[in-house]
Enzyme design. Structure first.
Site, PDB file in Angstrom:
ATOM      1  CD  GLU A 110      -2.881   1.299   0.295  1.00  0.00           C
ATOM      2  OE1 GLU A 110      -2.357   1.643  -0.789  1.00  0.00           O
ATOM      3  OE2 GLU A 110      -4.099   1.320   0.500  1.00  0.00           O
ATOM      4  CG  ASP A 111      -0.814   4.800  -1.591  1.00  0.00           C
ATOM      5  OD1 ASP A 111      -1.500   4.233  -0.716  1.00  0.00           O
ATOM      6  OD2 ASP A 111      -1.300   5.592  -2.422  1.00  0.00           O
ATOM      7  CG  ASP A 114      -4.903   9.439   5.865  1.00  0.00           C
ATOM      8  OD1 ASP A 114      -4.233  10.055   6.702  1.00  0.00           O
ATOM      9  OD2 ASP A 114      -5.865   9.949   5.263  1.00  0.00           O
ATOM     10  CG  PHE A 163      -3.353  15.237   0.856  1.00  0.00           C
ATOM     11  CD1 PHE A 163      -4.238  14.299   1.358  1.00  0.00           C
ATOM     12  CD2 PHE A 163      -3.064  15.224  -0.499  1.00  0.00           C
ATOM     13  CE1 PHE A 163      -4.826  13.361   0.521  1.00  0.00           C
ATOM     14  CE2 PHE A 163      -3.656  14.285  -1.339  1.00  0.00           C
ATOM     15  CZ  PHE A 163      -4.538  13.359  -0.829  1.00  0.00           C
ATOM     16  NE  ARG A 176      -2.462   8.089  -9.546  1.00  0.00           N
ATOM     17  CZ  ARG A 176      -3.084   7.727  -8.418  1.00  0.00           C
ATOM     18  NH1 ARG A 176      -2.363   7.367  -7.370  1.00  0.00           N
ATOM     19  NH2 ARG A 176      -4.389   7.752  -8.334  1.00  0.00           N
TER      20      ARG A 176
HETATM   21  P1  IMP Z   1      -7.164   5.498   4.557  1.00  0.00           P
HETATM   22  O1  IMP Z   1      -8.295   4.576   4.215  1.00  0.00           O
HETATM   23  O2  IMP Z   1      -7.647   6.758   5.189  1.00  0.00           O
HETATM   24  O3  IMP Z   1      -6.060   4.848   5.345  1.00  0.00           O
HETATM   25  O4  IMP Z   1      -6.585   6.011   3.205  1.00  0.00           O
HETATM   26  C1  IMP Z   1      -5.823   5.268   2.421  1.00  0.00           C
HETATM   27  C2  IMP Z   1      -5.816   5.783   0.998  1.00  0.00           C
HETATM   28  O5  IMP Z   1      -6.099   7.187   0.889  1.00  0.00           O
HETATM   29  C3  IMP Z   1      -4.422   5.617   0.492  1.00  0.00           C
HETATM   30  O6  IMP Z   1      -4.278   4.349  -0.112  1.00  0.00           O
HETATM   31  C4  IMP Z   1      -4.285   6.754  -0.478  1.00  0.00           C
HETATM   32  O7  IMP Z   1      -4.740   6.340  -1.747  1.00  0.00           O
HETATM   33  C5  IMP Z   1      -5.180   7.833   0.048  1.00  0.00           C
HETATM   34  N1  IMP Z   1      -4.426   8.847   0.835  1.00  0.00           N
HETATM   35  C6  IMP Z   1      -4.419   9.019   2.174  1.00  0.00           C
HETATM   36  N2  IMP Z   1      -3.610  10.020   2.547  1.00  0.00           N
HETATM   37  C7  IMP Z   1      -3.060  10.488   1.397  1.00  0.00           C
HETATM   38  C8  IMP Z   1      -2.102  11.515   1.117  1.00  0.00           C
HETATM   39  O8  IMP Z   1      -1.578  12.231   1.982  1.00  0.00           O
HETATM   40  N3  IMP Z   1      -1.794  11.696  -0.195  1.00  0.00           N
HETATM   41  C9  IMP Z   1      -2.338  10.952  -1.200  1.00  0.00           C
HETATM   42  N4  IMP Z   1      -3.211   9.965  -0.971  1.00  0.00           N
HETATM   43  C10 IMP Z   1      -3.576   9.732   0.312  1.00  0.00           C
HETATM   44 MG    MG Z   2      -4.162   3.940  -2.087  1.00  0.00          MG
END
Ligand code: IMP
Ligand code: MG
Length: 187
Positions: A110-111, A114, A163, A176
């Site tokens: 996963e990237d 969050d 972000f 990207r």
């Molecule tokens: P989560 O479900 O809130 O953990 O979010 C995960 C997904 O939100 C990641 O796989 C990203 O695609 C996107 N995301 C969350 N924070 C960022 C950020 O700071 N920059 C870009 N994408 C983000």
């Molecule tokens: Mg993602």
């Protein structure tokens, strides 16, 4: 401050958070750790590296070249945000894996973790498919934003509540292909 490359929206200022060199060094280390964990297993069982589209693609491409063990690649597409920068908590698989993972060792790439909603949902979903094991690799973690507890087995960097974009991560599908990780000023 780092000027974005001329081919990538030169009018937007970025602050660099993690340089391309620092990313490369960390990816090499993660690859070595993953190799140590899986190399003894691969004689008997397949290892499948699953990239979460699209944000993990650049990280995954670099990482797998530092894993010195046979691995298969597959991809899954998940939507949680639309174009918003705040998680809705609503997660959906928009494109599934191409093959079964039953009995296989799974490494999810996963990237960023969050709020944790996306990975939490994904790991629960994949677990129902009866893999031999599942581990999570995340390039970035924003612990200040956590709403779900997620165990990250292999983590690149812990970052502040900004972000971020670049090295696969986007805002509204842009940036990207930046070679470093930065944040848009003011975020
Ligand atoms: P989560 O479900 O809130 O953990 O979010 C995960 C997904 O939100 C990641 O796989 C990203 O695609 C996107 N995301 C969350 N924070 C960022 C950020 O700071 N920059 C870009 N994408 C983000
Ligand atoms: Mg993602």
């Amino acid at each position: 401050m780092v000027a974005p490359p001329a081919w990538n929206r030169p009018s937007d200022p970025f602050a660099e958070l993690i340089s391309a060199d620092a990313i490369a060094a960390r990816v090499t280390e993660l690859g070595a750790r993953i190799t140590a964990e899986y190399a003894p297993l691969t004689a008997s069982t397949e290892v499948v590296v699953i990239g979460v589209l699209k944000g993990s693609v650049i990280f995954l491409a670099d990482l797998v070249r530092h894993i010195a063990a046979p691995v298969l690649l597959d991809f899954i597409s998940i939507s949680s945000y639309g174009n918003a920068t705040v998680s809705s908590g609503v997660v959906q698989i928009t494109q599934d894996l191409s093959r079964s993972i039953e009995g296989k060792h799974v490494i999810v790439v996963e990237d960023i973790v969050d709020t944790g909603h996306t990975v939490h949902y994904l790991l629960e979903n994949l677990a129902t498919r009866r893999p031999a094991s599942i581990k999570l690799v995340a390039l970035l973690h924003k612990p200040e934003r956590a709403e779900r507890e997620v165990h990250i087995d292999f983590l690149g960097f812990t970052i502040p509540n900004k972000f971020v974009v670049g090295y696969g991560l986007d805002v509204a599908q842009q940036y990207r292909n930046l070679p470093f990780i930065g944040f848009v000023q003011g975020s």
